[in-house]
Design a protein around this motif. Structure first.
Motif, PDB file in Angstrom:
ATOM      1  N   LEU A   1       0.834  -1.216   0.000  1.00  0.00           N
ATOM      2  CA  LEU A   1       0.000   0.000   0.000  1.00  0.00           C
ATOM      3  C   LEU A   1       0.863   1.257   0.000  1.00  0.00           C
ATOM      4  O   LEU A   1       0.652   2.179  -0.770  1.00  0.00           O
ATOM      5  CB  LEU A   1      -0.932   0.015   1.220  1.00  0.00           C
ATOM      6  CG  LEU A   1      -2.080  -0.989   1.217  1.00  0.00           C
ATOM      7  CD1 LEU A   1      -2.759  -1.041   2.581  1.00  0.00           C
ATOM      8  CD2 LEU A   1      -3.114  -0.642   0.148  1.00  0.00           C
ATOM      9  N   ASN A   2       1.840   1.285   0.904  1.00  0.00           N
ATOM     10  CA  ASN A   2       2.756   2.415   1.054  1.00  0.00           C
ATOM     11  C   ASN A   2       2.044   3.769   1.000  1.00  0.00           C
ATOM     12  O   ASN A   2       2.357   4.613   0.150  1.00  0.00           O
ATOM     13  CB  ASN A   2       3.877   2.348   0.009  1.00  0.00           C
ATOM     14  CG  ASN A   2       5.076   3.174   0.437  1.00  0.00           C
ATOM     15  OD1 ASN A   2       5.378   3.271   1.630  1.00  0.00           O
ATOM     16  ND2 ASN A   2       5.749   3.803  -0.510  1.00  0.00           N
ATOM     17  N   ASP A   3       1.107   3.942   1.900  1.00  0.00           N
ATOM     18  CA  ASP A   3       0.370   5.203   1.937  1.00  0.00           C
ATOM     19  C   ASP A   3       0.448   5.837   3.319  1.00  0.00           C
ATOM     20  O   ASP A   3       0.938   5.234   4.284  1.00  0.00           O
ATOM     21  CB  ASP A   3      -1.093   4.999   1.506  1.00  0.00           C
ATOM     22  CG  ASP A   3      -1.915   4.127   2.463  1.00  0.00           C
ATOM     23  OD1 ASP A   3      -1.723   4.212   3.695  1.00  0.00           O
ATOM     24  OD2 ASP A   3      -2.761   3.347   1.987  1.00  0.00           O
ATOM     25  N   ILE A   4       0.004   7.071   3.391  1.00  0.00           N
ATOM     26  CA  ILE A   4      -0.186   7.742   4.685  1.00  0.00           C
ATOM     27  C   ILE A   4      -1.648   8.165   4.700  1.00  0.00           C
ATOM     28  O   ILE A   4      -2.207   8.521   3.659  1.00  0.00           O
ATOM     29  CB  ILE A   4       0.808   8.901   4.899  1.00  0.00           C
ATOM     30  CG1 ILE A   4       0.734   9.427   6.327  1.00  0.00           C
ATOM     31  CG2 ILE A   4       0.619  10.012   3.865  1.00  0.00           C
ATOM     32  CD1 ILE A   4       1.969  10.211   6.756  1.00  0.00           C
ATOM     33  N   ARG A   5      -2.272   8.045   5.856  1.00  0.00           N
ATOM     34  CA  ARG A   5      -3.725   8.128   5.874  1.00  0.00           C
ATOM     35  C   ARG A   5      -4.277   8.885   7.070  1.00  0.00           C
ATOM     36  O   ARG A   5      -3.630   8.973   8.118  1.00  0.00           O
ATOM     37  CB  ARG A   5      -4.312   6.724   5.847  1.00  0.00           C
ATOM     38  CG  ARG A   5      -3.557   5.732   6.707  1.00  0.00           C
ATOM     39  CD  ARG A   5      -4.111   4.310   6.636  1.00  0.00           C
ATOM     40  NE  ARG A   5      -4.035   3.688   5.330  1.00  0.00           N
ATOM     41  CZ  ARG A   5      -4.707   2.580   4.975  1.00  0.00           C
ATOM     42  NH1 ARG A   5      -5.496   1.993   5.864  1.00  0.00           N
ATOM     43  NH2 ARG A   5      -4.584   2.064   3.771  1.00  0.00           N
ATOM     44  N   ALA A   6      -5.464   9.397   6.876  1.00  0.00           N
ATOM     45  CA  ALA A   6      -6.219  10.010   7.967  1.00  0.00           C
ATOM     46  C   ALA A   6      -7.557   9.308   8.041  1.00  0.00           C
ATOM     47  O   ALA A   6      -8.123   8.929   7.009  1.00  0.00           O
ATOM     48  CB  ALA A   6      -6.440  11.496   7.697  1.00  0.00           C
ATOM     49  N   VAL A   7      -8.024   9.107   9.253  1.00  0.00           N
ATOM     50  CA  VAL A   7      -9.331   8.510   9.449  1.00  0.00           C
ATOM     51  C   VAL A   7     -10.220   9.570  10.089  1.00  0.00           C
ATOM     52  O   VAL A   7      -9.904  10.106  11.159  1.00  0.00           O
ATOM     53  CB  VAL A   7      -9.240   7.242  10.321  1.00  0.00           C
ATOM     54  CG1 VAL A   7     -10.623   6.660  10.572  1.00  0.00           C
ATOM     55  CG2 VAL A   7      -8.327   6.225   9.651  1.00  0.00           C
ATOM     56  N   LEU A   8     -11.297   9.901   9.393  1.00  0.00           N
ATOM     57  CA  LEU A   8     -12.243  10.916   9.870  1.00  0.00           C
ATOM     58  C   LEU A   8     -13.571  10.238  10.188  1.00  0.00           C
ATOM     59  O   LEU A   8     -13.824   9.121   9.734  1.00  0.00           O
ATOM     60  CB  LEU A   8     -12.473  11.991   8.792  1.00  0.00           C
ATOM     61  CG  LEU A   8     -11.239  12.636   8.152  1.00  0.00           C
ATOM     62  CD1 LEU A   8     -11.660  13.688   7.113  1.00  0.00           C
ATOM     63  CD2 LEU A   8     -10.341  13.273   9.209  1.00  0.00           C
TER      64      LEU A   8
ATOM     65  N   LEU B   1      -9.100   8.281   4.452  1.00  0.00           N
ATOM     66  CA  LEU B   1      -8.470   8.950   3.309  1.00  0.00           C
ATOM     67  C   LEU B   1      -7.019   8.487   3.222  1.00  0.00           C
ATOM     68  O   LEU B   1      -6.343   8.411   4.250  1.00  0.00           O
ATOM     69  CB  LEU B   1      -8.483  10.466   3.496  1.00  0.00           C
ATOM     70  CG  LEU B   1      -9.833  11.193   3.487  1.00  0.00           C
ATOM     71  CD1 LEU B   1     -10.639  10.939   4.754  1.00  0.00           C
ATOM     72  CD2 LEU B   1      -9.610  12.707   3.334  1.00  0.00           C
ATOM     73  N   ALA B   2      -6.539   8.213   2.035  1.00  0.00           N
ATOM     74  CA  ALA B   2      -5.138   7.802   1.895  1.00  0.00           C
ATOM     75  C   ALA B   2      -4.473   8.542   0.744  1.00  0.00           C
ATOM     76  O   ALA B   2      -5.109   8.882  -0.258  1.00  0.00           O
ATOM     77  CB  ALA B   2      -5.040   6.292   1.673  1.00  0.00           C
ATOM     78  N   TRP B   3      -3.188   8.792   0.951  1.00  0.00           N
ATOM     79  CA  TRP B   3      -2.374   9.452  -0.071  1.00  0.00           C
ATOM     80  C   TRP B   3      -1.075   8.652  -0.212  1.00  0.00           C
ATOM     81  O   TRP B   3      -0.646   7.969   0.719  1.00  0.00           O
ATOM     82  CB  TRP B   3      -2.005  10.872   0.377  1.00  0.00           C
ATOM     83  CG  TRP B   3      -3.161  11.774   0.677  1.00  0.00           C
ATOM     84  CD1 TRP B   3      -3.786  12.638  -0.183  1.00  0.00           C
ATOM     85  CD2 TRP B   3      -3.831  11.957   1.942  1.00  0.00           C
ATOM     86  NE1 TRP B   3      -4.797  13.317   0.464  1.00  0.00           N
ATOM     87  CE2 TRP B   3      -4.846  12.915   1.762  1.00  0.00           C
ATOM     88  CE3 TRP B   3      -3.676  11.378   3.208  1.00  0.00           C
ATOM     89  CZ2 TRP B   3      -5.694  13.328   2.797  1.00  0.00           C
ATOM     90  CZ3 TRP B   3      -4.526  11.777   4.235  1.00  0.00           C
ATOM     91  CH2 TRP B   3      -5.519  12.736   4.029  1.00  0.00           C
TER      92      TRP B   3
ATOM     93  N   GLY C   1       1.410  12.490  -0.796  1.00  0.00           N
ATOM     94  CA  GLY C   1       1.524  12.812  -2.209  1.00  0.00           C
ATOM     95  C   GLY C   1       0.115  12.848  -2.798  1.00  0.00           C
ATOM     96  O   GLY C   1      -0.810  13.361  -2.166  1.00  0.00           O
ATOM     97  N   SER C   2      -0.044  12.272  -3.969  1.00  0.00           N
ATOM     98  CA  SER C   2      -1.372  12.252  -4.596  1.00  0.00           C
ATOM     99  C   SER C   2      -2.327  11.369  -3.789  1.00  0.00           C
ATOM    100  O   SER C   2      -1.903  10.376  -3.198  1.00  0.00           O
ATOM    101  CB  SER C   2      -1.277  11.687  -6.018  1.00  0.00           C
ATOM    102  OG  SER C   2      -0.456  12.518  -6.792  1.00  0.00           O
ATOM    103  N   PRO C   3      -3.618  11.726  -3.797  1.00  0.00           N
ATOM    104  CA  PRO C   3      -4.599  10.866  -3.127  1.00  0.00           C
ATOM    105  C   PRO C   3      -4.657   9.515  -3.828  1.00  0.00           C
ATOM    106  O   PRO C   3      -4.527   9.449  -5.059  1.00  0.00           O
ATOM    107  CB  PRO C   3      -5.930  11.601  -3.341  1.00  0.00           C
ATOM    108  CG  PRO C   3      -5.586  12.982  -3.793  1.00  0.00           C
ATOM    109  CD  PRO C   3      -4.242  12.896  -4.454  1.00  0.00           C
ATOM    110  N   THR C   4      -4.801   8.454  -3.067  1.00  0.00           N
ATOM    111  CA  THR C   4      -4.978   7.135  -3.681  1.00  0.00           C
ATOM    112  C   THR C   4      -6.477   6.794  -3.719  1.00  0.00           C
ATOM    113  O   THR C   4      -7.065   6.764  -4.780  1.00  0.00           O
ATOM    114  CB  THR C   4      -4.174   6.053  -2.941  1.00  0.00           C
ATOM    115  OG1 THR C   4      -4.601   6.014  -1.576  1.00  0.00           O
ATOM    116  CG2 THR C   4      -2.677   6.342  -3.000  1.00  0.00           C
ATOM    117  N   ASN C   5      -7.055   6.613  -2.558  1.00  0.00           N
ATOM    118  CA  ASN C   5      -8.502   6.368  -2.536  1.00  0.00           C
ATOM    119  C   ASN C   5      -9.070   6.731  -1.163  1.00  0.00           C
ATOM    120  O   ASN C   5      -8.315   6.980  -0.212  1.00  0.00           O
ATOM    121  CB  ASN C   5      -8.815   4.909  -2.894  1.00  0.00           C
ATOM    122  CG  ASN C   5      -8.172   3.943  -1.927  1.00  0.00           C
ATOM    123  OD1 ASN C   5      -8.489   3.919  -0.747  1.00  0.00           O
ATOM    124  ND2 ASN C   5      -7.251   3.121  -2.426  1.00  0.00           N
TER     125      ASN C   5
END
Lengths: 175, 175
Positions: free
Chosen positions: B59-66, B91-93, B114-118
């Protein structure tokens, strides 16, 4: 603005910090961060999300950056410099591996917040904080300001190294 | 509840997924995620923060959970299972190194979106989604649902592996 920063930096280097720093509020106030007089903004944990980050190295934290309504509106509309009243909150937690999540995924991959480390605020007031690019700073731990002046004098010179195009703010908005 | 999950898992393994899955909404709807019929919740980017994370590996993303108001209130008050109407947004980028920040800090330490993933949603409706622990799932990219049923059938069995004490939700609240 940059000149003011550089002057501040020079004074810090020269060891005569206390005389020349922008004393915005009485430093005897236990509820206010030293030098800038920032108090913990009420309800900041409810603010909207600006972005997230992981700082490795000595900090080794994972963080969320939230903003009050003025800050978030400015971010979304690209308003620079930020208008007076904008407040940016940087929440940070220890960066820890999640054994619970990794057990589900079958590998070490999930890093999550551990204990909170500190919350930092950048408060925009172009008059009050004119000598530090219009921004005042504060750091809070467990709801109480960190009272170290040695720490607080590091904020403005570091932010001064961010391009003025971004109004001396590190964080970019994550859509 | 776990039995339902296990049954779902068995059906997936058996290759006869489509017949037995909880078809909550017409899957011909282009604005709805398949299987669960979840639509992009309006205004989710304004929701309050639950937590943040970094998922390494593939996945290698950074994410926020709202969360919407119902979800955040339940998180803060420890209400489990989550009440109907709770929606959790992940949300993940892309996880990228910030050259700009690192230049200021003098070392590689800052990782940012970086760019949003999904964006993924977990929607609580104990009746509508009774067969999947009370949760329906959806994934959106650029505001549009991912229409892959193969993807969507993986949500519930994976969440079923989280303890029911946490109502099958991975993310814990970061104070």
């Amino acid at each position: 603005m940059r000149t003011a920063f550089l002057r501040l930096g020079a004074y810090i280097m020269g060891g005569c910090v206390m005389v020349f720093l922008p004393l915005a509020a009485g430093s005897a106030d236990d509820d206010a961060a030293p030098i800038f007089g920032i108090r913990l903004p009420a309800g900041y944990r409810d603010w909207q999300l600006i972005s997230v980050a992981h700082e490795a190295g000595k900090l080794n934290d994972i963080r969320a950056v939230l903003g009050n309504d003025i800050a978030v509106k400015a971010y979304r509309e690209g308003t620079r410099p930020f208008p007076d009243g904008a407040i940016i909150a940087r929440l940070a937690w220890e960066y820890v591996s999640s054994a619970e999540n990794d057990a589900v995924f079958g590998q070490t991959q999930s890093f999550v917040p551990g204990s909170p480390t500190n919350v930092q605020f950048s408060v925009k007031d172009s008059k009050k904080f004119a000598d530090t690019g219009g921004w005042g700073y504060g750091q809070f731990e467990g709801g109480k300001p960190n009272r170290s002046e040695e720490l607080m004098i590091t904020c403005a010179p570091c932010h001064a190294r961010v391009s003025s195009d971004h109004d001396f703010v590190f964080t970019r908005y994550a859509p």
